[in-house]
Design a protein around this motif. Structure first.
Motif, PDB file in Angstrom:
ATOM      1  N   MET A  87      26.633  42.442  43.841  1.00 56.12           N
ATOM      2  CA  MET A  87      26.817  42.198  41.802  1.00 56.12           C
ATOM      3  C   MET A  87      26.984  42.792  41.469  1.00 56.12           C
ATOM      4  O   MET A  87      27.467  42.970  40.321  1.00 56.12           O
ATOM      5  CB  MET A  87      25.487  41.499  42.410  1.00 56.12           C
ATOM      6  CG  MET A  87      25.558  39.705  42.218  1.00 56.12           C
ATOM      7  SD  MET A  87      23.177  39.568  41.866  1.00 56.12           S
ATOM      8  CE  MET A  87      23.454  38.133  43.775  1.00 56.12           C
ATOM      9  N   GLY A 141      30.491  42.967  40.980  1.00 57.95           N
ATOM     10  CA  GLY A 141      30.999  42.824  39.949  1.00 57.95           C
ATOM     11  C   GLY A 141      30.158  43.530  38.322  1.00 57.95           C
ATOM     12  O   GLY A 141      31.267  43.080  37.238  1.00 57.95           O
ATOM     13  N   LEU A 142      28.933  43.842  38.170  1.00 56.55           N
ATOM     14  CA  LEU A 142      27.876  44.540  36.791  1.00 56.55           C
ATOM     15  C   LEU A 142      29.546  45.145  36.459  1.00 56.55           C
ATOM     16  O   LEU A 142      29.896  45.696  34.813  1.00 56.55           O
ATOM     17  CB  LEU A 142      27.450  44.850  36.816  1.00 56.55           C
ATOM     18  CG  LEU A 142      26.429  44.563  35.550  1.00 56.55           C
ATOM     19  CD1 LEU A 142      26.475  44.174  34.631  1.00 56.55           C
ATOM     20  CD2 LEU A 142      25.287  45.455  35.997  1.00 56.55           C
ATOM     21  N   LEU A 177      35.162  46.515  31.770  1.00 54.14           N
ATOM     22  CA  LEU A 177      36.478  45.362  30.789  1.00 54.14           C
ATOM     23  C   LEU A 177      36.038  45.687  29.266  1.00 54.14           C
ATOM     24  O   LEU A 177      36.601  45.087  28.819  1.00 54.14           O
ATOM     25  CB  LEU A 177      36.427  43.898  31.191  1.00 54.14           C
ATOM     26  CG  LEU A 177      36.983  43.329  32.509  1.00 54.14           C
ATOM     27  CD1 LEU A 177      37.412  42.312  32.532  1.00 54.14           C
ATOM     28  CD2 LEU A 177      38.245  43.252  32.309  1.00 54.14           C
ATOM     29  N   ARG A 186      37.279  44.942  41.079  1.00 56.54           N
ATOM     30  CA  ARG A 186      37.465  44.121  41.553  1.00 56.54           C
ATOM     31  C   ARG A 186      36.924  43.282  43.139  1.00 56.54           C
ATOM     32  O   ARG A 186      36.268  42.242  43.013  1.00 56.54           O
ATOM     33  CB  ARG A 186      37.489  42.652  40.338  1.00 56.54           C
ATOM     34  CG  ARG A 186      38.670  42.112  39.740  1.00 56.54           C
ATOM     35  CD  ARG A 186      39.763  41.085  39.058  1.00 56.54           C
ATOM     36  NE  ARG A 186      39.102  40.126  38.794  1.00 56.54           N
ATOM     37  CZ  ARG A 186      39.885  38.926  38.652  1.00 56.54           C
ATOM     38  NH1 ARG A 186      40.043  38.704  39.972  1.00 56.54           N
ATOM     39  NH2 ARG A 186      39.660  37.913  38.747  1.00 56.54           N
ATOM     40  N   HIS A 219      34.156  43.562  44.549  1.00 55.59           N
ATOM     41  CA  HIS A 219      33.095  42.331  43.887  1.00 55.59           C
ATOM     42  C   HIS A 219      33.935  40.882  44.579  1.00 55.59           C
ATOM     43  O   HIS A 219      32.979  40.519  45.306  1.00 55.59           O
ATOM     44  CB  HIS A 219      33.406  42.421  42.681  1.00 55.59           C
ATOM     45  CG  HIS A 219      32.771  41.813  41.927  1.00 55.59           C
ATOM     46  ND1 HIS A 219      31.388  40.811  42.155  1.00 55.59           N
ATOM     47  CD2 HIS A 219      33.083  40.407  41.477  1.00 55.59           C
ATOM     48  CE1 HIS A 219      31.090  39.634  41.260  1.00 55.59           C
ATOM     49  NE2 HIS A 219      32.381  39.381  41.271  1.00 55.59           N
ATOM     50  N   THR A 220      34.319  40.491  44.670  1.00 55.90           N
ATOM     51  CA  THR A 220      34.869  39.179  45.254  1.00 55.90           C
ATOM     52  C   THR A 220      34.484  38.888  46.769  1.00 55.90           C
ATOM     53  O   THR A 220      34.759  37.843  47.164  1.00 55.90           O
ATOM     54  CB  THR A 220      36.032  38.619  44.721  1.00 55.90           C
ATOM     55  OG1 THR A 220      37.563  39.573  45.363  1.00 55.90           O
ATOM     56  CG2 THR A 220      36.622  38.838  43.313  1.00 55.90           C
ATOM     57  N   ILE A 261      31.757  36.992  48.570  1.00 53.27           N
ATOM     58  CA  ILE A 261      32.223  35.651  49.119  1.00 53.27           C
ATOM     59  C   ILE A 261      31.894  36.300  50.581  1.00 53.27           C
ATOM     60  O   ILE A 261      31.471  35.133  51.121  1.00 53.27           O
ATOM     61  CB  ILE A 261      33.524  35.385  48.630  1.00 53.27           C
ATOM     62  CG1 ILE A 261      33.736  35.388  47.048  1.00 53.27           C
ATOM     63  CG2 ILE A 261      34.332  34.656  49.458  1.00 53.27           C
ATOM     64  CD1 ILE A 261      35.358  35.315  47.009  1.00 53.27           C
ATOM     65  N   VAL A 294      27.390  35.211  49.838  1.00 53.67           N
ATOM     66  CA  VAL A 294      28.000  34.207  50.639  1.00 53.67           C
ATOM     67  C   VAL A 294      28.069  34.174  52.263  1.00 53.67           C
ATOM     68  O   VAL A 294      27.066  33.364  52.578  1.00 53.67           O
ATOM     69  CB  VAL A 294      28.681  33.222  50.493  1.00 53.67           C
ATOM     70  CG1 VAL A 294      29.109  32.228  50.590  1.00 53.67           C
ATOM     71  CG2 VAL A 294      28.441  33.491  48.389  1.00 53.67           C
ATOM     72  N   ILE A 316      39.002  29.970  33.517  1.00 49.77           N
ATOM     73  CA  ILE A 316      38.402  30.350  35.669  1.00 49.77           C
ATOM     74  C   ILE A 316      37.784  31.298  35.769  1.00 49.77           C
ATOM     75  O   ILE A 316      37.057  30.619  36.621  1.00 49.77           O
ATOM     76  CB  ILE A 316      40.041  30.376  36.026  1.00 49.77           C
ATOM     77  CG1 ILE A 316      41.355  30.157  35.050  1.00 49.77           C
ATOM     78  CG2 ILE A 316      39.831  30.605  37.517  1.00 49.77           C
ATOM     79  CD1 ILE A 316      40.899  28.299  35.182  1.00 49.77           C
ATOM     80  N   HIS A 362      32.201  31.008  38.622  1.00 45.37           N
ATOM     81  CA  HIS A 362      31.186  31.838  38.728  1.00 45.37           C
ATOM     82  C   HIS A 362      30.033  30.272  38.111  1.00 45.37           C
ATOM     83  O   HIS A 362      28.918  31.074  38.231  1.00 45.37           O
ATOM     84  CB  HIS A 362      30.526  33.074  37.096  1.00 45.37           C
ATOM     85  CG  HIS A 362      31.263  34.416  37.745  1.00 45.37           C
ATOM     86  ND1 HIS A 362      32.087  34.099  37.961  1.00 45.37           N
ATOM     87  CD2 HIS A 362      30.834  35.004  38.702  1.00 45.37           C
ATOM     88  CE1 HIS A 362      33.019  35.225  37.875  1.00 45.37           C
ATOM     89  NE2 HIS A 362      31.900  36.081  38.557  1.00 45.37           N
ATOM     90  N   LEU A 402      27.723  32.014  40.887  1.00 47.22           N
ATOM     91  CA  LEU A 402      26.022  31.645  40.930  1.00 47.22           C
ATOM     92  C   LEU A 402      25.144  30.997  40.384  1.00 47.22           C
ATOM     93  O   LEU A 402      24.308  30.913  41.487  1.00 47.22           O
ATOM     94  CB  LEU A 402      26.383  32.254  38.687  1.00 47.22           C
ATOM     95  CG  LEU A 402      27.498  34.200  38.883  1.00 47.22           C
ATOM     96  CD1 LEU A 402      26.497  33.892  37.123  1.00 47.22           C
ATOM     97  CD2 LEU A 402      26.610  35.109  39.316  1.00 47.22           C
ATOM     98  N   ASN A 414      26.339  28.536  44.712  1.00 48.38           N
ATOM     99  CA  ASN A 414      26.113  29.971  45.741  1.00 48.38           C
ATOM    100  C   ASN A 414      24.864  30.516  45.791  1.00 48.38           C
ATOM    101  O   ASN A 414      23.452  30.674  47.104  1.00 48.38           O
ATOM    102  CB  ASN A 414      27.360  30.652  46.139  1.00 48.38           C
ATOM    103  CG  ASN A 414      28.812  30.053  46.334  1.00 48.38           C
ATOM    104  OD1 ASN A 414      29.709  29.889  45.943  1.00 48.38           O
ATOM    105  ND2 ASN A 414      28.312  29.072  47.502  1.00 48.38           N
ATOM    106  N   TYR A 470      27.108  34.034  31.141  1.00 47.68           N
ATOM    107  CA  TYR A 470      27.525  34.679  31.093  1.00 47.68           C
ATOM    108  C   TYR A 470      28.621  33.438  31.439  1.00 47.68           C
ATOM    109  O   TYR A 470      30.105  33.257  30.756  1.00 47.68           O
ATOM    110  CB  TYR A 470      27.492  34.288  32.746  1.00 47.68           C
ATOM    111  CG  TYR A 470      29.143  34.901  33.495  1.00 47.68           C
ATOM    112  CD1 TYR A 470      29.979  35.195  34.142  1.00 47.68           C
ATOM    113  CD2 TYR A 470      28.674  36.046  34.637  1.00 47.68           C
ATOM    114  CE1 TYR A 470      31.013  35.313  34.640  1.00 47.68           C
ATOM    115  CE2 TYR A 470      29.954  36.690  35.618  1.00 47.68           C
ATOM    116  CZ  TYR A 470      30.791  36.133  34.527  1.00 47.68           C
ATOM    117  OH  TYR A 470      31.675  36.971  35.489  1.00 47.68           O
ATOM    118  N   GLY A 483      25.184  39.093  33.342  1.00 48.25           N
ATOM    119  CA  GLY A 483      25.323  39.519  34.337  1.00 48.25           C
ATOM    120  C   GLY A 483      24.035  40.100  35.053  1.00 48.25           C
ATOM    121  O   GLY A 483      23.490  39.912  36.316  1.00 48.25           O
TER     122      GLY A 483
END
Ligand code: HEM
Ligand code: HEM
Lengths: 709, 59
Positions: free
Chosen positions: A28, A31-32, A38, A56, A59-60, A64, A68, A341, A346, A350, A353, A393, A439
């Motif tokens: 996270m 992600g932040l 951005l 990025r 993050h993903t 994931i 997760v 998307i 999210h 968020l 999950n 978010y 976030g």
């Protein structure tokens, strides 16, 4: 019937729980960081490692597979033992699984930050890690099936079916999508090219969502929700139907990520049909989860665990309602490539999950440590802060996504595009800021949870091996009870199997026949030629820097896109693209036809400082490309690998590749010099410019050639 | 487009595999009783813990 004594292994559950918390925070934070970049590109510190295109994927992958992923294993190792009345098959396998997975995560983080990537979303990890994943996954399966075989409870509770489905499908997806040809230890090319690669990738990508973020968590829901509420699931039969229908429908929905692209129409339509069908089992499952709490809503008011689980199930319902809508072509025309998307993602990530994991942790840790949660108040605060985080978010992202899409499609009465691309970026900024606040709140809640749980652990008393007893499994089958719908199936197993096979075959034939009839769905375009060695190196820099995380290379056949970017993309243009780089998000404009649009010097200045060429741009600068030299030594291996993949370079081309490369680079350097930009021809920026200037130009050549003739 | 064959083959393999699993589970009466399993998971026959005077507290 003798009573057997055994012990549950709680230690492995504890380890996975700790890993879940650790990687959750790490993922996270990444992600932040991405979210902040951005609206404040300088937040990347001008370092290659923390540039958006690398952060990025970190993050993903971290949220994931690390957050997760460990959450799945935590829940599976806890519930599986209890549902089967057996200790895990092998403590050694459990250990290998745990440490193997953590090793993968660490290698993944390091290699992604270093720019080692295959350039395929959610499958970015390079081939040595892919192999490691396969091995550790097999260990997991071995341990799980071993436990199933030595179980003391004949019935496999529905959660276990979800775990099995997850294991089998992820194994297959990972293997098929990861087929790649190694060039060196940290570089490989996807076996598939262009449209084919896109199909494989999104068949994988969609199912990664379905079988990593969804089915295992449904299994966890069916175990932990009833446990936390101390109530049986509303309808067990519905849960069984939920599983079997999901498993048969999910695998076919992948093409909904590729609507209006160069993928054959019938494949798109097929994906749409299956995606729309998905709403039924998904909502059945959601309703089943929520109704489990009937008559217990008073508990929900007090119990933070139940609150988290209720919102998680609701978020599942929202994401699975929205998903089928996004799969409709007319909706996809608006939503694809936009923040819409990201909002959809999210709400699932968020809400479903994240909150499910939090709820399970709050329930599990006190249980493992035989104590009460340190602070219920703090858990309730976490719930409200986290919920606010999700809202802050999601709402800005829906808003900005739809707004941006409409601006992209807006024409003046004179028939001109109304907005420059930069105009549509500028209006995004306030939304990006709000999303980052959301976030940050979500992350704050997670940190509070970790604090709360550490405190709980400190006062608690951990039980590593929990005594249990159960009778051994009898060999005889249960008696035949009352009549049910499935009794009919049971009495005619052979007939039933034939009928089912026929059904599945019809599905298969529908997909096969068109492919047989049309000799090839990829029309070859004579003008499309392989990349020159310099362009190939430039393309690999494009992949390394993760340009695809913000730029698409796929112009859809809409007037708004063809007038902004040029002729729409044809399948035949991508036949040498190993891997494809269509992208899924247009934070920046499409690049499919960027070649020849600007002079070399424009790209040179733009990569050095994007705002110098487009004021207000949020694209990061890439100063290191101007210092680093292209790794010439890899050229021969790359050309050879491409040849093995069927790219038609002339015989013996790898021998002259280096000199060809130098020639082209010198030309670009000379060109830059004319515009007053001095650079050595061996710098990475030169190779990147070569690639950018090539993109999408092949079919333009046709046009000019024919006019000349 | 030959890759579609691979995808369909892989998907069909999975589908057929689960079909077999489904038939197995029905044939072995896995779903004979669609109520008790949901109750059973709620009961954990708590066994009095006599083992290790748990020192293994953190980590
Ligand atoms: C503190 C919380 C989080 C923040 C601030 C955050 C932020 C972001 C940002 C900025 C992006 C890039 C969006 C873009 O390119 O426009 C992103 C993408 C993504 N995030 Fe998160 N994220 C968070 C939590 C999570 C969690 C918990 C998960 C999964 C369990 C997740 C899964 C994803 C995925 C799958 C993508 C890629 C989406 C796509 O390609 O469309 N995120 N996130
Ligand atoms: C019935 C269920 C669902 C369907 C039919 C569905 C459908 C879709 C569609 C059509 C897209 C947009 C693709 C695009 O235009 O680029 C998408 C993206 C996505 N969805 Fe779902 N969705 C469902 C449920 C979920 C759930 C429950 C989650 C998460 C936990 C989820 C996570 C994602 C992610 C991560 C992406 C982004 C992929 C990318 O572009 O990188 N989806 N989904």
């Amino acid at each position: 019937m003798e009573l057997q004594k055994f012990q549950y292994d709680n230690k492995i559950v504890k380890w996975f729980a700790y890993a879940t918390m650790l990687w959750g925070i790490v993922g996270m934070v990444a992600g932040l960081l991405a979210a902040i970049q951005l609206f404040l590109p300088a937040a990347n510190l001008d370092l290659p490692y923390t540039s958006f295109g690398r952060v990025r994927p970190v993050h993903t992958n971290a949220v994931i597979f690390a957050f997760v992923g460990n959450g799945i294993f935590m829940g599976v190792y806890y519930s599986l033992q209890r549902l089967l009345k057996a200790r895990m098959f092998s403590d050694m396998l459990s250990k290998i699984h745990f440490w193997g997975w953590q090793l993968i995560i660490v290698l993944a983080a390091i290699s992604l930050l270093l720019g080692k990537t295959t350039g395929k979303e959610y499958a970015e990890l390079e081939w040595p890690i892919d192999i490691l994943i396969t091995l550790v996954w097999v260990v997991f399966g071995w341990n799980m099936f071993g436990t199933i075989l030595k179980r003391r409870e004949r019935h496999l509770y529905v959660a276990i079916w979800f775990y099995i489905g997850t294991f089998v499908t992820v194994a297959m997806l990972h293997i098929v999508n990861s087929i790649e040809i190694p060039v060196s230890f940290w570089k490989s090319y996807s076996w598939y090219a262009g449209v084919q690669d896109a199909l494989v990738q999104w068949w994988y990508g969609h199912n990664a969502v379905a079988f990593f973020l969804t089915t295992p968590y449904l299994g966890l829901m069916y175990y932990f929700l009833p446990k936390a509420a101390n109530r049986p699931v509303y309808s067990y039969r519905l849960s069984v139907i939920h599983f079997w229908s999901l498993i048969f429908i999910y695998i076919w929905a992948g093409p909904h990520h590729l609507l209006y692209t160069a993928v054959p129409d019938w494949a798109q339509s097929l994906g749409v049909v299956f995606s729309v069908m998905l709403i039924a089992p998904s909502w059945g499952g959601m309703i089943n989860g929520l109704l489990t709490l009937r008559g217990a809503w008073d508990k929900v008011r007090e119990d933070a665990v139940l609150k988290f689980l209720v919102v998680a199930v609701t978020a599942y319902g929202m994401a699975t309602f929205e998903g089928p809508m996004l799969s409709l072509k007319s909706v996809s025309a608006i939503s694809h490539y936009t923040d819409w998307i990201v909002a959809h993602v999210h709400v699932g990530a968020l809400g479903w999950n994240g909150f499910m994991t939090f709820g399970i942790l709050y329930w599990l840790i006190p249980k493992l440590f035989r104590t009460e949660l340190y602070s219920k108040r703090m858990a309730n605060w976490h719930f409200w802060i986290g919920t606010l985080g999700i809202v802050l978010y999601a709402i800005p992202m829906y808003w900005s996504g739809i707004m941006q899409s409409l601006m992209w499609k807006d024409f003046t009465p004179e028939g001109q595009l109304k907005w420059q691309f930069m105009d549509t970026v500028n209006v995004m900024i306030p939304f990006y800021i709000t999303r980052a606040i959301g976030g940050a709140l979500f992350l704050t809640g997670a940190i509070m949870m970790v604090y709360n749980l550490i405190k709980t652990i400190k006062i608690g008393n951990f039980l590593a091996n929990e005594d249990a007893e159960a009778p051994a499994l009898e060999k005889t089958f249960a008696k035949h009870g009352k009549e049910h719908w499935h009794r009919i199936i049971e009495r005619k197993p052979v007939q039933m199997m034939i009928v089912s096979l026929v059904v599945v075959m019809i599905g298969g034939i529908i997909e096969f026949v068109p492919t047989f009839l049309v000799k090839s769905n990829i029309p070859t375009i004579a003008q499309v030629k392989p990349y020159t060695p310099l362009e190939l190196q430039g393309r690999d820099i494009y992949i390394r820097e993760g340009c695809y995380t913000c730029h698409s290379q796929m112009i859809r056949p809409f007037r708004s896109e063809t007038s902004r970017y040029g002729e729409y993309s044809k399948a035949g243009e991508f036949v040498y693209d190993h891997p494809f780089q269509w992208g899924s998000k247009r934070t920046g404009p499409d690049l499919a036809r960027i070649g020849g649009k600007y002079p070399d010097s424009w790209h040179y200045s733009h990569m050095l400082d994007p705002t110098s060429m487009s004021p207000g741009s949020i694209m990061p600068a890439y100063p290191w490309l101007f210092d680093d030299q292209v790794d010439v030594s890899s050229t021969v291996a790359k050309i050879k690998a491409m040849k093995r993949l069927g790219v038609p370079y002339p015989e013996g081309y790898e021998k002259i590749a280096a000199s060809e490369m130098e020639k082209q680079a010198k030309g670009i350097a000379a060109n830059l010099e004319k515009d007053g930009m001095k650079t050595k021809s061996d710098r990475e920026i030169v190779a990147l410019i070569a690639y950018l200037q090539r993109m999408g130009t092949d079919i333009k050549k046709t046009a000019t050639d024919t006019t000349k003739k | 487009m030959s890759v579609i064959f691979i995808l369909i083959l892989a998907s069909l393999t999975i589908a057929v595999g689960f079909l077999v699993a489904f038939i197995w589970s029905v044939k072995t009466n896995q779903f004979e009783d669609d109520y008790t399993p949901s109750i059973r998971i709620l009961f954990e026959n708590e066994v009095k813990q006599v083992d290790e005077p748990i020192k293994d507290k953190n980590r």
